[in-house]
Design an enzyme around this catalytic site. Structure first.
Site, PDB file in Angstrom:
ATOM      1  N   GLU A   1       0.819  -1.211   0.000  1.00 46.30           N
ATOM      2  CA  GLU A   1       0.000   0.000   0.000  1.00 46.30           C
ATOM      3  C   GLU A   1       0.854   1.263   0.000  1.00 46.30           C
ATOM      4  OE1 GLU A   1      -2.858   0.264   3.252  1.00 46.30           O
ATOM      5  OE2 GLU A   1      -4.479  -0.217   1.900  1.00 46.30           O
TER       6      GLU A   1
ATOM      7  N   LYS B   1     -14.219   0.843  -3.227  1.00 44.55           N
ATOM      8  CA  LYS B   1     -15.264   1.262  -2.283  1.00 44.55           C
ATOM      9  C   LYS B   1     -16.305   2.108  -3.013  1.00 44.55           C
ATOM     10  CE  LYS B   1     -12.010   1.757   1.568  1.00 44.55           C
ATOM     11  NZ  LYS B   1     -11.456   2.720   2.511  1.00 44.55           N
TER      12      LYS B   1
ATOM     13  N   HIS C   1       8.267 -27.120  -1.688  1.00 44.50           N
ATOM     14  CA  HIS C   1       7.658 -28.297  -2.308  1.00 44.50           C
ATOM     15  C   HIS C   1       6.405 -27.939  -3.095  1.00 44.50           C
ATOM     16  CE1 HIS C   1      10.378 -31.023  -0.119  1.00 44.50           C
ATOM     17  NE2 HIS C   1      10.439 -29.970   0.685  1.00 44.50           N
TER      18      HIS C   1
END
Ligand code: PA5
Length: 443
Positions: free
Chosen positions: A290, A425, A311
């Protein structure tokens, strides 16, 4: 006495980043450092985190400890409501310091739960079921006081608490941390008489772990917050005293990251060799992502846990597309060494490891991995943390905050805003036709 719990080792970068290249940034680093110190650079109004450890008063610590000890005495479940910077630091610190197996027997204090970081019915129904016969305290955190996820989580859990305890008793069990003067949460907290802690206005969410946002939950979990803060203070003193790349490990790390990005290594994988780092890696991912990812710039921060992920992702790291570098996170000292015992008939052929500790074997795995990945043109450096103590954790938090701020400034961005987070938003609220927010209007 100042001690260092964080060691940066760039030996494996020598073929990729030369000393001359690094030191060519010294003047720029010095200028940025001066700007941070005099609070004159871009985003200076959010530099409050930079002297937060040294500026935290004993009175505030006492208040946090009193609140935590009341909660520890009366509750066996503590729910932190928050998202991003309003919960990740606490979760990271608690999981780094707590025993891996969070059984009631090993836990010395309430069990810590988290909410307000998703919008999942299933998550909340599971959470409420887990809390049904528990004695609960709520800690609701939102700097803005308006973020949807924690606001929804708080509405659900507050109602649940009021049904369980009655409104007056629920209010005694709810603590809030928010902006000192504004926002919906501040208004509710005042009206309901919740105990409230301020999040300083000059400290952004992702830099708030050393405010009550992180300190209260850690104190509830039994963390020695004095020692944590002392670690952060010692790291603050060290990193603020000297901007030389020779002696400032955060700036040295920042310059290496900046140079690697400019050389096309645009993804950094913070790869740990201990599960205890898992949420610290998540905290770092937000801090770096951010702060740096803007204006078409910024390293993409990724995380892996070794040897587990060797792995699953080891093949990719070794031979996939070459835009990555790795920062290994290792521990210098474990809490308790576990040694390999002897097997009389050597049925599994592992007697060559008899008497060796898992740490010794893990170290060889780390060294083998670092060499292999270097040879595979995935450059790497190492950050060694001394131990899993509150003191070292405080150093860790401050170290990475300073390093990320410096990297952002070197990239030429404002490390302390997050304009890109707003668009989802805005679009989401437009889909709800939220009152007072016409389509396309910012929240
Ligand atoms: O770093 C940030 O500022 C953000 O990630 C915030 O921490 C996050 O969005 C939560 O915001 P708030 O505390 O205002 O609810």
């Amino acid at each position: 006495m100042r001690m260092s719990s964080i060691r940066v080792d760039i030996e494996n970068l020598k073929n990729v980043v030369s000393d001359d290249e690094r030191f060519s940034f010294q003047d720029q680093v010095d200028a940025i450092h001066r700007g941070m110190e005099n609070r004159s650079g871009t985003g200076a109004e959010y530099l409050g985190w930079a002297d937060l450890p040294s500026g935290t008063s004993d009175d505030l610590l006492k208040r946090i400890e009193n609140s935590a000890s009341t909660i520890r005495e009366r509750c066996d479940a503590f729910i932190q409501i928050g998202i991003g910077g309003s919960y990740l630091g606490a979760r990271a610190g608690i999981s780094f310091l707590s025993p891996l197996i969070a059984s009631a027997a090993l836990r010395k204090g309430p069990e810590i739960f988290y909410a307000g970081h998703n919008i999942s019915s299933d998550y909340y129904s599971d959470l409420l079921a887990a809390l049904s016969d528990r004695d609960c305290a709520l800690f609701v955190v939102s700097k803005s006081g308006t973020t949807l996820e924690p606001a929804l989580g708080f509405r659900i859990l507050r109602q649940w608490m009021e049904n369980k305890y009655g409104a007056a008793e629920a209010s005694r069990r709810i603590v809030a941390a928010t902006d000192p003067s504004k926002g919906v949460l501040k208004t509710i907290a005042n009206e309901q008489g919740y105990e409230t802690f301020d999040i300083p206005q000059d400290v952004g969410g992702r830099f708030s772990v050393l405010t009550p946002v992180g300190l209260l939950p850690m104190a509830v979990a039994g963390v020695d917050i004095h020692s944590l803060l002392q670690g952060a203070r010692d790291m603050e003193a060290r990193l603020r005293a000297d901007s030389s790349l020779e002696s400032n490990p955060a700036y040295n790390y920042a310059v290496c990251r900046h140079l690697l990005r400019r050389k096309g290594k645009t993804t950094e994988i913070l790869s740990s060799f201990h599960p205890a780092f898992a949420y610290l890696q998540e905290w770092w991912k937000q801090l770096a992502g951010e702060s740096e990812g803007k204006d078409g710039k910024g390293i993409f921060p990724a995380t892996l846990e070794f040897t587990t992920d060797l792995h699953s992702m080891g093949q990719w790291i070794q031979e996939g597309e070459r835009f990555i570098f790795e920062t290994f996170l290792i521990l210098d000292q474990s809490r308790k060494a576990i040694a390999v015992s002897e097997n009389q008939n050597d049925e599994d052929g592992l007697n060559f490891l008899t008497g060796k500790t898992l740490d010794f074997i893990n170290e060889k795995a780390y060294k083998g991995t670092a060499k292999a990945h270097s040879e595979g043109l995935a450059p790497n450096l190492t950050i060694a943390v001394k131990d899993r103590s509150a003191y070292s954790l405080g150093q860790f938090f401050y170290f990475f905050q300073r390093a990320v701020a410096m990297t952002g400034y070197l990239d030429g961005v404002n490390p302390f805003d997050q304009p890109g987070v707003e668009l989802y938003k805005k679009n989401m609220f437009a889909l709800f036709n939220k009152p007072g927010t016409a389509k396309g209007q910012s929240q």
